[in-house]
Every structure is written in C-alpha cells, then in structure tokens.
Scaffold this active site. Sequence first.
Site, PDB file in Angstrom:
ATOM      1  N   SER A  32     -15.406  14.261  21.664  1.00 58.13           N
ATOM      2  CA  SER A  32     -15.701  13.025  21.347  1.00 58.13           C
ATOM      3  C   SER A  32     -17.409  13.035  21.115  1.00 58.13           C
ATOM      4  O   SER A  32     -17.801  11.997  20.687  1.00 58.13           O
ATOM      5  CB  SER A  32     -15.395  11.884  22.172  1.00 58.13           C
ATOM      6  OG  SER A  32     -14.213  11.462  22.012  1.00 58.13           O
ATOM      7  N   TYR A  65     -12.984   1.232  23.886  1.00 52.42           N
ATOM      8  CA  TYR A  65     -13.221   2.533  23.303  1.00 52.42           C
ATOM      9  C   TYR A  65     -11.961   2.770  22.473  1.00 52.42           C
ATOM     10  O   TYR A  65     -10.585   2.984  22.915  1.00 52.42           O
ATOM     11  CB  TYR A  65     -13.332   3.585  24.248  1.00 52.42           C
ATOM     12  CG  TYR A  65     -13.695   4.745  23.883  1.00 52.42           C
ATOM     13  CD1 TYR A  65     -15.293   5.311  23.731  1.00 52.42           C
ATOM     14  CD2 TYR A  65     -12.772   5.800  23.782  1.00 52.42           C
ATOM     15  CE1 TYR A  65     -15.634   6.358  23.252  1.00 52.42           C
ATOM     16  CE2 TYR A  65     -13.162   7.191  23.125  1.00 52.42           C
ATOM     17  CZ  TYR A  65     -14.525   7.382  23.082  1.00 52.42           C
ATOM     18  OH  TYR A  65     -15.050   8.645  22.441  1.00 52.42           O
ATOM     19  N   SER A  66     -12.200   3.273  21.222  1.00 56.59           N
ATOM     20  CA  SER A  66     -10.922   3.411  20.364  1.00 56.59           C
ATOM     21  C   SER A  66     -11.457   4.786  19.380  1.00 56.59           C
ATOM     22  O   SER A  66     -12.376   4.516  18.493  1.00 56.59           O
ATOM     23  CB  SER A  66     -10.575   2.331  19.695  1.00 56.59           C
ATOM     24  OG  SER A  66      -9.422   2.747  18.620  1.00 56.59           O
ATOM     25  N   ASN A  67     -10.683   5.584  19.342  1.00 56.88           N
ATOM     26  CA  ASN A  67     -10.959   6.872  18.388  1.00 56.88           C
ATOM     27  C   ASN A  67     -10.885   6.413  17.019  1.00 56.88           C
ATOM     28  O   ASN A  67     -11.594   7.130  16.090  1.00 56.88           O
ATOM     29  CB  ASN A  67      -9.992   7.874  18.665  1.00 56.88           C
ATOM     30  CG  ASN A  67     -10.566   8.775  19.933  1.00 56.88           C
ATOM     31  OD1 ASN A  67     -11.526   9.461  20.048  1.00 56.88           O
ATOM     32  ND2 ASN A  67      -9.526   8.644  20.925  1.00 56.88           N
ATOM     33  N   GLY A 111     -16.863  14.357  25.783  1.00 60.73           N
ATOM     34  CA  GLY A 111     -15.829  15.152  25.102  1.00 60.73           C
ATOM     35  C   GLY A 111     -14.581  15.531  25.420  1.00 60.73           C
ATOM     36  O   GLY A 111     -14.782  16.510  26.489  1.00 60.73           O
TER      37      GLY A 111
END
Length: 402
Positions: free
Chosen positions: A129, A225-227, A358
């Site tokens: 990330s 939090y969302s990809n 990440g």
Amino acid sequence: MPNSRTLLVIPLAVALFGLPTASSPLAAAPATDVTLPLLVTRGKAPAAALLTREDPWPPAAPGQPEPQAAQQPDQQPRWHFTQARQTTTGHTSGSATGAVARTGSAEGTGPSAPSTPGLRRTDHFRAGSITKTFIATVVLQLAAERRLSLSDPVELHLPGLIRAEDDTDGTYLDGRALTLRALLTHTSGLADYTAGTKGLIPVTPLQAVRTALALPATTPGRWSYSNTNYVVLGMVIKQVTGNSYATEAARRIITPLSLSGTSFPGTRTTLPSPHGRAYTSEGEDVTALNPRVAGAAGELISTLADLDRFYAALLGGRLLPAAQLHQMLNTRDAQGRYGMGLYPQKLPCGTTVWGHNGHIAGSYVRTAATRDGDRVLTFRVNTDEIADPTLERTLLSAEFCS
C-alpha cells in the site's frame, strides 16, 4: 516458528567507517541496530532490514531530479543500512534460536548479506500500500495542473461506475455525490474489495469495484481504510490522462527522481533481480505473486533506497506545489487518521512522523519521515505479519526519538 521465549538476540555489529584508532572511541551503534533484530525474534520474521536517510539535497523545483554527487559533493545524504536474520536457515522448521544483525553506514558499502533468508540492501520487494502515496501524488499533480479538481464527483470522470444500495442499512453510494477527495482520504463509504478476494485473487479494476459494491458499505464521511478507493483513483488517472496510473507515475515520479529499482509490474509475477524470498506468516513461499491482487492500491515494487528517496523528495516539496502538499497532509476529513496517501503517527517522545505502510502477501514495509523529509526510515520484513505489532512503534521511536 519457535515461541518468542526461546529466542535469543545476538547482535553482531560491523562498523564500516573504518577501524577506530587508539585515540578515537568506537561510536555507539544506532538505537535502530539494537531494535531491528526484535522483528526477527519477538516479531518472528525470517529476516528484516532497514535503511535510513539523513540530510537532503538543497531544495529543488518540483519534479526536478536529485543533483548528482559530483554537482553537490558536500551535500550528499548520509545512509545507514542494517539487516537482521534468523541464525538458522529453516523458516518453517522451528529451529531458529536467535538473530544476527549486520550494519552498514555508507552509500554502496556494507558486508554482503548472508544467503536466504537474509535481506540485501539492493533487494527488490513488493511495497504493497505504499503504492497509495504514489497514486495520491499523481492525482494531486493533476489537480495542480487543473486537469481535475478534488471536488470533482467520480461520475464526472467515470460515469455510471458507482451505484449501489446497501440492503442492510439503506446506505446508497452514488458516484454523482462521491468526490475524488473522499477517495483520497478513505471517507467514501466504499467497502474494501479485498474483504472479498482476501488479497489473493487477481482482479481487474472494474471487477474490484463490483466486488466492493456487493459488500456492506461503510459510513460516507467517516474514515474507513479501503483499497477500493485507490483502485478507483487509478481508473480516474487513466480517464483524465489517457495513460495508465503506472505510466503516469513513472513519468512524473519514478523517472525524475531516478528511482531505478521502482516499477509497476502489471501482471508480471516475478520480482526483478536481486531479490530474496517472501513468505506468508504460515511459512508458505509466495515470492511469485500476480500484482493484480492489489492493482493501484498496492502493486508497486521498490527498494529501500528508492522509498527513502521518494518520501524525502515528496515531503521536501520536490514533487508537489506547496498548496497541494498542504492538502496531502491535511487530516481533517479523515478525523486525524489520514491525509491523502500519507498518514501521521505521533511517537511517545512527541515527534510526529509521516509516511505509509505496505502489506501484501509475503511482505510488510513501513516508511516514516519527518515533516520536512530531512530524516527518513524504511524497514521491511519478508513476511506479511509481524507477530508483535508494537515493535513497529518501538523501531520508529528508536530512530526519531533518539
């Protein structure tokens, strides 16, 4: 892996400034050199490594490459590399009894890291990330160029993409009301598509969005939090520029900063050489991985030095105009939790560092820097979980509170 009570840390420091003379005392090892082996012992990682960077180049205009050493011989940044590994080679055998740490201090120097599972300074690895900081930087550059506005609704760039009603609570997500700012700050309400794929199934961006829309939404306006947010931003970059997010990031960031070890691999499952092995927390070798499990939310491959260089340049004002950098660091929309592709962490000594982590199968990475980018630390382990999560804060404190 053995129980942490059976582990014994055996630090072995190798100083590279040269042998001390009788009249010069041996310099104390950095606090991080003592702390890093704990990621192997208490943290149960096969190996860990860190690289710090201090003293930046003089300020340069946004987007300009870093001066070469020959141009500014007295301004070259100082680097310090440390790696730690299990004292036995069997990752899954449970026979590890301790950690060995090796340190270096000058650019391009240091003893060769041991064979697996040790980590070399030059290794390529999946940065997960941390990709989001690159994507946010591109979007903010486009905003500075007035090719988009953070207030733009997603609908303006991607008509019809987001339409969904959550049957559980009636939440309705509509791209006509969802802004790019909400995507950047994780306040959109879009569910994280990896809750459906477990981060293991390669998907196209459209498939990722559809997977997210089939999941319960979160509360729009509240940080979650969302990809999926950054997958959509990758799609916006393509729509606005005509180029993929990978192409734009390479043109705007990777090439100008000479990040020679950084790339967006697309669907390539292998890592560039050199690289080590990557393991799940259960010990499965996942070095080969299709990056489409993460896409614009976590596809990036990089090196320790490149990540330090990138964050130093970003926070030093080399990639964004002051107005856009200020927006990036503004955490108000996310209730203090997140800016745009960056988040703050206040350490016990009162210092606040900025950066990102990440997390992807086989790799965990964390970069943190002072607000001005003058000091940067990146550490990594070659597994996707640290058994003792408090060690990350401990390591950052060792660097930034000493």
